[in-house]
Design an enzyme around this catalytic site. Sequence first.
Site, PDB file in Angstrom:
ATOM      1  N   ASN A 148       0.824  -1.220   0.000  1.00  0.00           N
ATOM      2  CA  ASN A 148       0.000   0.000   0.000  1.00  0.00           C
ATOM      3  C   ASN A 148       0.856   1.267   0.000  1.00  0.00           C
ATOM      4  OD1 ASN A 148       0.899   0.007   2.615  1.00  0.00           O
ATOM      5  ND2 ASN A 148      -1.076  -0.496   3.529  1.00  0.00           N
ATOM      6  N   ARG A 286       3.583   7.353  11.598  1.00  0.00           N
ATOM      7  CA  ARG A 286       3.009   6.893  12.855  1.00  0.00           C
ATOM      8  C   ARG A 286       2.795   8.069  13.794  1.00  0.00           C
ATOM      9  NH1 ARG A 286       1.484   3.309  10.336  1.00  0.00           N
ATOM     10  NH2 ARG A 286       1.966   1.095  10.524  1.00  0.00           N
ATOM     11  N   GLN A 315      -4.784   3.750  18.621  1.00  0.00           N
ATOM     12  CA  GLN A 315      -5.790   3.580  17.574  1.00  0.00           C
ATOM     13  C   GLN A 315      -6.727   2.450  17.965  1.00  0.00           C
ATOM     14  OE1 GLN A 315      -3.332   5.274  13.729  1.00  0.00           O
ATOM     15  NE2 GLN A 315      -3.988   3.185  13.705  1.00  0.00           N
ATOM     16  N   HIS A 334      -7.125   6.257  10.393  1.00  0.00           N
ATOM     17  CA  HIS A 334      -5.995   5.621   9.688  1.00  0.00           C
ATOM     18  C   HIS A 334      -6.507   4.884   8.437  1.00  0.00           C
ATOM     19  CE1 HIS A 334      -1.995   3.238  10.308  1.00  0.00           C
ATOM     20  NE2 HIS A 334      -2.178   3.599   9.057  1.00  0.00           N
TER      21      HIS A 334
HETATM   22  P1  NAD Z   1      10.653   2.174   4.036  1.00  0.00           P
HETATM   23  O1  NAD Z   1      11.329   1.239   4.960  1.00  0.00           O
HETATM   24  O2  NAD Z   1      10.702   1.910   2.568  1.00  0.00           O
HETATM   25  O3  NAD Z   1      11.186   3.661   4.253  1.00  0.00           O
HETATM   26  C1  NAD Z   1      11.551   4.207   5.474  1.00  0.00           C
HETATM   27  C2  NAD Z   1      12.926   4.833   5.310  1.00  0.00           C
HETATM   28  O4  NAD Z   1      13.249   5.510   6.516  1.00  0.00           O
HETATM   29  C3  NAD Z   1      14.017   3.803   5.071  1.00  0.00           C
HETATM   30  O5  NAD Z   1      14.680   4.115   3.876  1.00  0.00           O
HETATM   31  C4  NAD Z   1      14.936   3.917   6.289  1.00  0.00           C
HETATM   32  O6  NAD Z   1      16.282   3.781   5.980  1.00  0.00           O
HETATM   33  C5  NAD Z   1      14.630   5.321   6.748  1.00  0.00           C
HETATM   34  N1  NAD Z   1      14.882   5.497   8.194  1.00  0.00           N
HETATM   35  C6  NAD Z   1      14.633   4.634   9.205  1.00  0.00           C
HETATM   36  N2  NAD Z   1      14.965   5.198  10.378  1.00  0.00           N
HETATM   37  C7  NAD Z   1      15.422   6.434  10.098  1.00  0.00           C
HETATM   38  C8  NAD Z   1      15.898   7.502  10.903  1.00  0.00           C
HETATM   39  N3  NAD Z   1      15.965   7.391  12.233  1.00  0.00           N
HETATM   40  N4  NAD Z   1      16.292   8.638  10.295  1.00  0.00           N
HETATM   41  C9  NAD Z   1      16.243   8.745   8.962  1.00  0.00           C
HETATM   42  N5  NAD Z   1      15.786   7.772   8.127  1.00  0.00           N
HETATM   43  C10 NAD Z   1      15.372   6.626   8.713  1.00  0.00           C
HETATM   44  O7  NAD Z   1       9.151   2.248   4.520  1.00  0.00           O
HETATM   45  P2  NAD Z   1       7.880   2.787   3.727  1.00  0.00           P
HETATM   46  O8  NAD Z   1       7.212   1.671   3.025  1.00  0.00           O
HETATM   47  O9  NAD Z   1       8.247   3.995   2.962  1.00  0.00           O
HETATM   48  O10 NAD Z   1       6.963   3.153   4.969  1.00  0.00           O
HETATM   49  C11 NAD Z   1       7.388   4.110   5.936  1.00  0.00           C
HETATM   50  C12 NAD Z   1       6.451   4.081   7.107  1.00  0.00           C
HETATM   51  O11 NAD Z   1       5.160   4.547   6.708  1.00  0.00           O
HETATM   52  C13 NAD Z   1       6.171   2.677   7.674  1.00  0.00           C
HETATM   53  O12 NAD Z   1       7.158   2.264   8.574  1.00  0.00           O
HETATM   54  C14 NAD Z   1       4.852   2.871   8.350  1.00  0.00           C
HETATM   55  O13 NAD Z   1       5.049   3.320   9.667  1.00  0.00           O
HETATM   56  C15 NAD Z   1       4.187   3.965   7.544  1.00  0.00           C
HETATM   57  N6  NAD Z   1       3.063   3.460   6.732  1.00  0.00           N
HETATM   58  C16 NAD Z   1       1.835   4.009   6.947  1.00  0.00           C
HETATM   59  C17 NAD Z   1       0.743   3.557   6.234  1.00  0.00           C
HETATM   60  C18 NAD Z   1      -0.616   4.182   6.427  1.00  0.00           C
HETATM   61  O14 NAD Z   1      -1.616   3.587   6.054  1.00  0.00           O
HETATM   62  N7  NAD Z   1      -0.694   5.381   6.989  1.00  0.00           N
HETATM   63  C19 NAD Z   1       0.892   2.529   5.295  1.00  0.00           C
HETATM   64  C20 NAD Z   1       2.173   2.030   5.056  1.00  0.00           C
HETATM   65  C21 NAD Z   1       3.239   2.483   5.803  1.00  0.00           C
END
Ligand code: NAD
Length: 386
Positions: A148, A286, A315, A334
């Site tokens: 997603n 989050r 949530q 959400h």
């Molecule tokens: P991803 O793992 O592809 O991207 C996250 C990036 O953040 C990674 O490249 C990682 O290296 C970087 N990162 C991690 N810790 C870090 C820090 N302390 N400082 C800087 N960079 C850091 O994940 P994604 O698929 O892009 O998703 C990101 C987040 O979005 C998920 O973890 C989830 O919490 C959230 N999400 C929300 C929904 C929703 O419905 N609202 C759906 C999917 C994901």
Amino acid sequence: MATILCVLFPDPEGGYPPKYARESIPAIAGYPNGQTVPTPIGPIGFKPGDLVGCVSGELGLRPYLEANGHKLIVVSDKDGQNSEFDRHLPEADVVISQPFWPAYLTAERFAKAKNLKLALTAGIGSDHVDLGAAAQHGVTVAEVTFSNSISVAEHVVMTVLSLVRNYLPSHEVANYGGWNIADCVSRSYDLEGMEFGTIGAGRIGLAVLRRLKPFDVRLHYHQRHRLSEDIERDLGLTFHPTPQSLVQVCDVVNLQVPLYPSTERMFDDAMFALMKPGSYLINTARGKLCDRDAVVRALKRGTLAGYGGDVWFPQPAPPDHPWRTMPHQGMTPHISGASLSGQARYAAGTLEILQNFLDGKPIRSEYLIVAGGALSGVGAASYGLK
Ligand code: NAD
């Protein structure tokens, strides 16, 4: 025989199934980084476009699981010690939960879940699972990576435009019979020419940058691993070594890192004090990445001109959660990753992961967060245990 305990959000208040707006959804052939879409074996148990994330939808899992002799328990009552979830937890080999309606798998619950081997997130973001406790108990944690991500990226773009253009208050004026143009436009700007930055440029963050490029904004990012020179050049990106450096120059900031202990409250009063007055903050990652009350203070003070997104803590958010009523917000429950399009992919991915697990086959490494007592696969790149 395995027992699969699946925690899903309640059915629509008007009953199940709902009346759908469209008859079908487009078939997506693959993801932007070349990863393939879910590949479960055999029928998926639902029609793509069906509402499968709620209790009656059962993620379409029942036909496959029952045909193979497994037991599926579906609940939505998940909070408190006497919840249905808690009652069934001791017998569960697998727990499935969606981030939209998270069954918080705390260290206490791991201690009760004596049979648990797999905590499967139907979606992306496994912070509702205590990853350290999962590692300690030898429980595998997996999620349906990329299922997603584009759904969320679209929600971010929508929220950026909604806040900057003052769309939601203007829509309210139309709804309630008004026509005061001055009221509508006195907080409305063009996005063109603004500085936009994302903290976290992984699957979602990068998709947001790509989608915003045609709006003629200047693009910035910060994340743990720097993107390739080709991507930086194509998108004209400015890399920032710290989030603090990024927020000082950006008009619009998007938050897209996973939640784990050291990213919790990344946005507190000190971070808001660094932002340009009148900035916008979008958070679909989050809720706990932001200090709840510091967000309210920043909006009231005018440091933030707007805050929007779909993630809260806990949530479901209680009715008196201050983000429901704070000024200049574009919050939703959400939902960004739970579009019917996203559901079709994460339900199919859930089935793929279950089939592999139940057949003793390896789960794709891009789906693994914790395995063998440590962060693993995509989890090792995205999360920290501290
Ligand atoms: P991803 O793992 O592809 O991207 C996250 C990036 O953040 C990674 O490249 C990682 O290296 C970087 N990162 C991690 N810790 C870090 C820090 N302390 N400082 C800087 N960079 C850091 O994940 P994604 O698929 O892009 O998703 C990101 C987040 O979005 C998920 O973890 C989830 O919490 C959230 N999400 C929300 C929904 C929703 O419905 N609202 C759906 C999917 C994901």
